[in-house]
Design an enzyme around this catalytic site. Structure first.
Site, PDB file in Angstrom:
ATOM      1  N   GLU A   1      36.872  38.917  50.640  1.00 47.97           N
ATOM      2  CA  GLU A   1      37.794  37.782  50.575  1.00 47.97           C
ATOM      3  C   GLU A   1      38.188  37.291  51.970  1.00 47.97           C
ATOM      4  OE1 GLU A   1      39.788  38.594  46.206  1.00 47.97           O
ATOM      5  OE2 GLU A   1      40.927  39.216  47.979  1.00 47.97           O
TER       6      GLU A   1
ATOM      7  N   GLU B   1      34.804  39.256  41.041  1.00 49.74           N
ATOM      8  CA  GLU B   1      35.993  39.830  40.411  1.00 49.74           C
ATOM      9  C   GLU B   1      36.471  38.868  39.326  1.00 49.74           C
ATOM     10  OE1 GLU B   1      39.018  40.857  43.254  1.00 49.74           O
ATOM     11  OE2 GLU B   1      37.576  41.724  44.668  1.00 49.74           O
TER      12      GLU B   1
END
Length: 684
Positions: free
Chosen positions: A151, A316
C-alpha cells in the site's frame, strides 16, 4: 504471467501470516483453504525480521519451511517485499530512515509505513533485503508472483525528513535547472519569497496561517509521487533479475500523491487493489441518508483501478468486520454482502480476488480487522459463503480476461487532482462534480470509465468513448488541448465544467480571456464568474425545458463564433438571462461548456440529453439500487446485476439470456434476493 490473470478462469486467494500462528496450524490451514476454493496465499509483507533479525544476518529457514509445505499441499504463493515495516534494529541505528511531520518530529517504531523513500540508508537496506529474498526464494515452484512493499503512500503520503529536503532540491534542480527558473515557476515575487541560494529551498514548512506557496505545493506533490515511484522501481528491477520468467510483479493500492498509472507502466505487470466496501458502515465514518451510495461507492474506486489495469487483481478483499483498536468500529458483513462485494470486484475487471485475511489476528492494532475465520478458527458463516462464492465463480470462466464496457468516460489527470487538493476553490467544484457524475451514472445504470490524460496521450485512446466529461481541468497545456481538439474534430462529444483552463501547469492564472486554451474548442467566452453566495436563492438553469440547480460556482457564458450556441441560461438571481451552457460544433464532433459544477440531478440530465444514459435499457430493467456492469471478450459477453439493498428486487429481462449460475435460459420477470447477484450471458 503465472496462474492468475491468464484469461482462462477466475481465481480466489487469501492473505496469510505464518509468523502469527503456531507451525502446527499451517498445514491444516492450507488444506482447509483448498477445500474452500482458495488456491493462492499472499505472505511476508510485514515479516522483515523473520529473515533479517539483526543487521546483515540472514536466515531463510522460516519461510523455507512454509514454502515446502505449500508445495507439498499444492497452494500457490505471492511473496512480498517487507519494506512497509522496517525492523527495530534499523530504525534505532539509522533514525534518518524515519519519516517526520512538518515540524520535523520523527514517526517512531511501533506502527507501519514510518520510513521515508529518500533516505540513502533505507534505499540501501530495502534493496538488500529485496535482493536476498529474490535470490533465495525466486526459484521456488510455488511462488507465482511478487508484491512490492504494501500500500504505497497509504496512511502517510506527505514526507518531511532531512533526506526528503535534499531530494526535493535535486528534483527541482533537474526540473528548473536554475533558481531563476524556479522563482519564475513559483511566482516568488509574491510576498517576497524569492530564493537566491538552493539551500534556502525547503519542503513546505509550517506558517502562521497554514498557507504556503500553492505552486511550491503542487511541485511538492509531484515530488512525492516521483519519490514513491523510484522506490517501487528499484525493487521491481531487483526482483526481475532473479524471479522466474513467468512470475508477475505487482503492488497493492491505490493511494494519493502518487501517479499510479506511471508507476504501473514503469514497474508492474498489473495493478492490484485492496477493496473494503465495509468502510461505508464504519461508525466513525458513516453518513446517513438514502441518497448515499455507501458500499456501492467502491465501484468508483474499482473504476480507478481499471483505468490502470483493465484486467486486475484484488489483493485484499473485505471478508469480515474491519477495525483497529483505535478507530474504524464496523459491523460484520451481513449474509450475502461478502458475495456481493466479491462480485462487485469481478464485475469491474478483477480476475483474481484474495480475501483479507484467513484468520483474524489475536494481537496488535488490527485485532478487530476480521478475516474469513474468527480467532478460534471454528466453522462460521463467512467461510461457508466463501465456498459458495467459489462454486459461483467456477461457472463464470467466460468473464476471465474480458474487459468492462463503457461508452462514457470521465477524464482526469494527476496535475488537476493534486491542484484540487492544494486549491480550495478548485477542490469544491471538483468534489461536487466527481461525486455527482459517478452517482448519476450508477443510478441511471450508465457504465463509465475514468480516463487519465497526460502529455503523451493519443486521441485514439479517447476515440472509443461516445461522450467524455472533463469536469474542471483548471490546469491545461497546449499538448493536452490539442489532443482534446482532435478527439472532438474526429467526432467525439466532450463536456467541460466551470473553472476550466484558467491556470498554466505551474498553477499560475493565465491572463488570456477565459477559458484560455479551451476557448476555440468550446466556442465560449466567460464574461464573469463567482461562487454562489451562501445567502443566494437557488440558482436555476433552464436547458430547453429541463430545469435544474447550479452548484457551487457560476461562469456566465457567451457563445463565440458561428458554430457556437447558447443551449441553457440561468433563470434566477442576478445571473438570470446569462448563458449557462454553450455547445460548439468543432469538426465532426461537439464540445460543451457548462458554467457550473454538477449535482446528481444536473448530471442525470446531461447523460440523458447527450444520449448515453442507460445503454442497456433494451436488455434489462432494474431498480436504482441495482448496479449493471458488462464485461466482454473473445468468449462472449456477460452482464453482472448487483443488488445493494437488503431486500428482494424485481428485474425484467427483455431479451433471452443464460443465467450462468444455473445454466438456465431466462427471460421476463426475475427475482434478485437482498444483496443478491446474477450474471447473465448475453447473445452476441
Amino acid at each position: 504471467m503465472s496462474m492468475i490473470l491468464e484469461g482462462d478462469r477466475l481465481v480466489l486467494g487469501t492473505c496469510y501470516y505464518p509468523e502469527h500462528w503456531p507451525e502446527n496450524l499451517w498445514e491444516e490451514d492450507l488444506r482447509r483453504m483448498l477445500g474452500t476454493g482458495i488456491e493462492v496465499v499472499r505472505i511476508a509483507e510485514f515479516a522483515w525480521s523473520k529473515v533479517e533479525l539483526t543487521e546483515g544476518t540472514y536466515s531463510f529457514d522460516f519461510f523455507d519451511r512454509f514454502l515446502d509445505l505449500a508445495e507439498k499441499v499444492g497452494v500457490k504463493v505471492i511473496f512480498c517485499t517487507p519494506t512497509a515495516t522496517p525492523p527495530a534494529w534499523l530504525t534505532e541505528k539509522y533514525p534518518e530512515v524515519l519519516n517526520a511531520d512538518m515540524n520535523g518530529v520523527l514517526y517512531r517504531h511501533g506502527a507501519r509505513r514510518h520510513y521515508n523513500y529518500n533516505s540513502p540508508v533505507y534505499q540501501e537496506k530495502a534493496g538488500k533485503i529485496t535482493t536476498e529474498l529474490a535470490v533465495h526464494y525466486g526459484p521456488r515452484k510455488c511462488i507465482i508472483g511478487w508484491q512490492i512493499d504494501n500500500e504505497i503512500n497509504c496512511e502517510k503520503n506527505v514526507f518531511y525528513s532531512e533526506s526528503d529536503t535534499k531530494a526535493f532540491r535535486l528534483f527541482l534542480k533537474e526540473k528548473y535547472n536554475t533558481l531563476e527558473g524556479l522563482n519564475e515557476a513559483w511566482g516568488t515575487a509574491f510576498w517576497n519569497q524569492t530564493y537566491t541560494d538552493w539551500e534556502e529551498v525547503h519542503l513546505p514548512r509550517q506558517t502562521y496561517s497554514n498557507s504556503t506557496n500553492p505552486h511550491e505545493m503542487l511541485d511538492y506533490l509531484r515530488f512525492i509521487s516521483a519519490s514513491a515511484r523510484k522506490f517501487v522501481k528499484r525493487q521491481s528491477e531487483i526482483i526481475r533479475l532473479h524471479k522466474k520468467p513467468e512470475d508477475f510483479v505487482t503492488t497493492n493500492g491505490i493511494f494519493g500523491h502518487l501517479d499510479n498509472h506511471e508507476m504501473a507502466d514503469e514497474s508492474l505487470d498489473f495493478m492490484t487493489y485492496d477493496s473494503y466496501p465495509n468502510f461505508a458502515y464504519c461508525l466513525d465514518m458513516y453518513e446517513d441518508g438514502d441518497e448515499k451510495l455507501r458500499d456501492r461507492k467502491w465501484s468508483r474506486n474499482l473504476t480507478e483501478v481499471r483505468s490502470i489495469s483493465p484486467v486486475f487483481g484484488i489483493m485484499e478483499q473485505q471478508s469480515g468486520a474491519n477495525g483497529w483498536n483505535t478507530h474504524m468500529e464496523a459491523p460484520a458483513p451481513r449474509p450475502g454482502q461478502l458475495t456481493l462485494w466479491t462480485l462487485q470486484s469481478i464485475a469491474h475487471g478483477a480476475d483474481f480476488v484474495s480475501y483479507f485475511r484467513w484468520r483474524t489476528c489475536t494481537m496488535g492494532t488490527e485485532i478487530y480487522w476480521h478475516g474469513i475465520l474468527d480467532y478460534s478458527g471454528r466453522e462460521n458463516r463467512r467461510i461457508k459463503e466463501v465456498r459458495e462464492v467459489h462454486e459461483k465463480i467456477k461457472k463464470l470462466g467466460m468473464a476471465a480476461g474480458s474487459v468492462y464496457q463503457a461508452q462514457v468516460g470521465i477524464l482526469k489527470d494527476y496535475d488537476n487532482v493534486w491542484d484540487a487538493e492544494v486549491d480550495a476553490w478548485h477542490r469544491r467544484v471538483e468534489k461536487s462534480s466527481q461525486e455527482a457524475l459517478s452517482a448519476a451514472a450508477q443510478k441511471t445504470h450508465t457504465p463509465f470509465d475514468y480516463v487519465y490524460l497526460k502529455d503523451e496521450t493519443e486521441s485514439e485512446r479517447l476515440a472509443k468513448y461516445k461522450v467524455l466529461f472533463y469536469p474542471h481541468p483548471t490546469l491545461i497545456n497546449e499538448k493536452r488541448a490539442e489532443v482534446l481538439k482532435k478527439y472532438v474534430a474526429d467526432g467525439g462529444t466532450l463536456v467541460f465544467g466551470c473553472r476550466s483552463a484558467y491556470k498554466d501547469m505551474t498553477g499560475k492564472c493565465v491572463m488570456a480571456k477565459l477559458p484560455g486554451l479551451l476557448r476555440e474548442l468550446t466556442g465560449t467566452d466567460i464574461l464573469e464568474y463567482s461562487f454562489i453566495a451562501p445567502d443566494a436563492e437557488t440558482v436555476n438553469v433552464d436547458w430547453e425545458g429541463s430545469s435544474f440547480a447550479a452548484s457551487v460556482f457560476t461562469d456566465l457564458l457567451e457563445p463565440v463564433g458561428n458554430a457556437a450556441e447558447c443551449k441553457a441560461i440561468y433563470t434566477t438571481d442576478y445571473y438570470a438571462g446569462a448563458g449557462a451552457l454553450i455547445s460548439n460544433r468543432f469538426g465532426k464532433g461537439e464540445a460543451w461548456y457548462y458554467g457550473s459544477a454538477w449535482n446528481e440531478r444536473s448530471a442525470r440530465i446531461f447523460l440523458e440529453k447527450l444520449g448515453v444514459a442507460a445503454p442497456y435499457a433494451d436488455v434489462v430493467t432494474v431498480p436504482e439500487c441495482c448496479e449493471i456492469a458488462v464485461r466482454s471478450g473473445e468468449k462472449g459477453c456477460c452482464m453482472f446485476l448487483l443488488n445493494y439493498k437488503n431486500e428482494p428486487i424485481d428485474i425484467t429481462l427483455h431479451k433471452k439470456g443464460k443465467d450462468l449460475y444455473t445454466g438456465q435460459e431466462i427471460i421476463g420477470s426475475q427475482k434478485l434476493e437482498g444483496y443478491g447477484t446474477m450474471v447473465i450471458e448475453l447473445p452476441e
